[in-house]
Structure formats: structure tokens, C-alpha cells
Design an enzyme around this catalytic site. Sequence first.
Site, short mmCIF file in Angstrom:
data_model
loop_
_atom_site.label_atom_id
_atom_site.label_comp_id
_atom_site.label_asym_id
_atom_site.label_seq_id
_atom_site.Cartn_x
_atom_site.Cartn_y
_atom_site.Cartn_z
CE1 TYR A 23 -3.82 -2.39 0.27
CE2 TYR A 23 -2.58 -3.29 2.03
CZ TYR A 23 -3.64 -3.40 1.21
OH TYR A 23 -4.64 -4.54 1.29
CB ALA A 77 -11.76 -6.62 3.52
CG HIS A 80 -12.83 -8.31 -1.68
ND1 HIS A 80 -12.42 -7.93 -2.88
CD2 HIS A 80 -11.85 -8.02 -0.88
CE1 HIS A 80 -11.67 -7.00 -3.05
NE2 HIS A 80 -10.88 -7.27 -1.80
CG ASP A 87 -28.64 -5.34 -1.25
OD1 ASP A 87 -28.69 -5.53 -2.26
OD2 ASP A 87 -28.99 -6.33 -0.30
CG LEU A 101 -4.94 2.66 -1.66
CD1 LEU A 101 -4.73 2.60 -0.16
CD2 LEU A 101 -4.41 3.98 -1.93
CB SER A 102 -3.37 -3.08 -4.06
OG SER A 102 -4.90 -3.63 -3.63
NE ARG A 111 -6.01 -8.97 -1.21
CZ ARG A 111 -6.52 -8.56 0.23
NH1 ARG A 111 -7.34 -7.85 0.55
NH2 ARG A 111 -5.57 -9.23 1.31
O1 CA2 Z 1 -6.12 -1.81 -2.32
C1 CA2 Z 1 -7.24 -1.37 -1.78
O2 CA2 Z 1 -7.32 -0.16 -1.56
C2 CA2 Z 1 -8.03 -2.40 -0.86
O3 CA2 Z 1 -9.16 -1.90 -0.79
C3 CA2 Z 1 -7.10 -2.21 0.51
C4 CA2 Z 1 -7.80 -3.19 1.57
C5 CA2 Z 1 -7.98 -4.59 0.96
O4 CA2 Z 1 -8.74 -5.52 1.87
C6 CA2 Z 1 -8.76 -4.41 -0.58
O5 CA2 Z 1 -8.85 -6.20 -0.93
C7 CA2 Z 1 -8.14 -3.82 -1.48
C8 CA2 Z 1 -7.28 -3.41 2.97
C9 CA2 Z 1 -7.18 -2.01 3.47
C10 CA2 Z 1 -5.91 -1.63 4.13
O6 CA2 Z 1 -5.21 -2.56 4.89
C11 CA2 Z 1 -3.96 -2.50 5.68
C12 CA2 Z 1 -3.54 -3.14 6.57
C13 CA2 Z 1 -2.35 -3.36 7.13
C14 CA2 Z 1 -1.81 -2.18 6.98
C15 CA2 Z 1 -2.10 -1.14 6.04
C16 CA2 Z 1 -3.35 -1.08 5.38
#
Ligand code: CA2
Length: 146
Positions: A23, A77, A80, A87, A101-102, A111
Amino acid sequence: MTSILILNGPNLNLLGTRQPEVYGHVTLSDIEALCRAHGTSRGADVTFMQSNSEGILIDAIHDAKGVHDGIVLNAGAYTHTSIALMDAISSVELPVVELHLSNIHAREDFRHVSYIARVALGVICGFGAAGYPLAMDALLAHLAQQ
Ligand code: CA2
């Protein structure tokens, strides 16, 4: 003035503290500043929020009706898993740009599924924090056509 709600879901408050290889080093505060500056440059009002709670995100989507013109949503998350968020978006009939972001399609299979994409105007992913202003521009371009 066009009003955009930028809504961020679970764990995004941890950005910049862990998993920089996925990230980056940017924090959610950095992203908020980027979005506010971009809103100012485009003459749009920006409301920025984050919650780890699915219910609070759903309430924010409901409350956006009649207040904001559209939503940029990084549902984290819940993207997903959450039929309830899907809804909520359908119920308010506001344009939503899904943002990540990813590049979720280059990551684990779970994902690759998005309930949000089924009801979103479009999806932007894989560009890191730069995706937020891209999503705002996509939303503003759509609203300008209405
Ligand atoms: O890529 C993205 O923006 C996501 O929405 C980020 C989520 C992930 O579950 C999605 O699949 C894709 C995760 C949020 C951030 O998670 C972190 C975990 C640990 C440290 C920093 C961020």
C-alpha cells in the site's frame, strides 16, 4: 457546488504503518489532504471519512442521499464480502466510483470478486493514492454530463 463523499472502509486507517510493499508509505491523512486539494482545484466540496464498521459505512451511504452528488468508495475488504453495502448503494441511486489503492486483480483470487462493482459507475484500482483524484475526476465528469 458539487459535493463528493469520499468513503474509506476497514483498516484503511492503518495505511502508512504496515505493509508498505502493498500500500506504500502514504497515510490516510495524506490521502485526505490530496483529495481536499484536488477538490479545491476542481471547485468541488469534499467530505472525507473512514470507518471500520460495515453499519457505519451503510449509514453514511444512506445519509449521502440529498446531501452529496456522488461517492468515491474504497470499501476495503468489505468490497469482496458485503451484499449489504451493495444494496445500500443501489438504494440511494447515487453514482459511486469504486476505488482501490492496489490492483485487486493481480492479488489473491478472493480479491477478484467485488460486490461494489456490480452497482458502481466504474472501478479504478492499482494506482495507489493517485487513484483518489482520478476517481474524483471520473465522478465529476459523469456528474457534468447529467
Ligand atoms: O487496495 C485497496 O485499496 C484495498 O481496498 C485495501 C484493503 C483490501 O482488503 C482490499 O482487498 C483492497 C485493505 C485496507 C488496508 O489494509 C491495511 C492493512 C495493514 C496495513 C495497512 C493497510
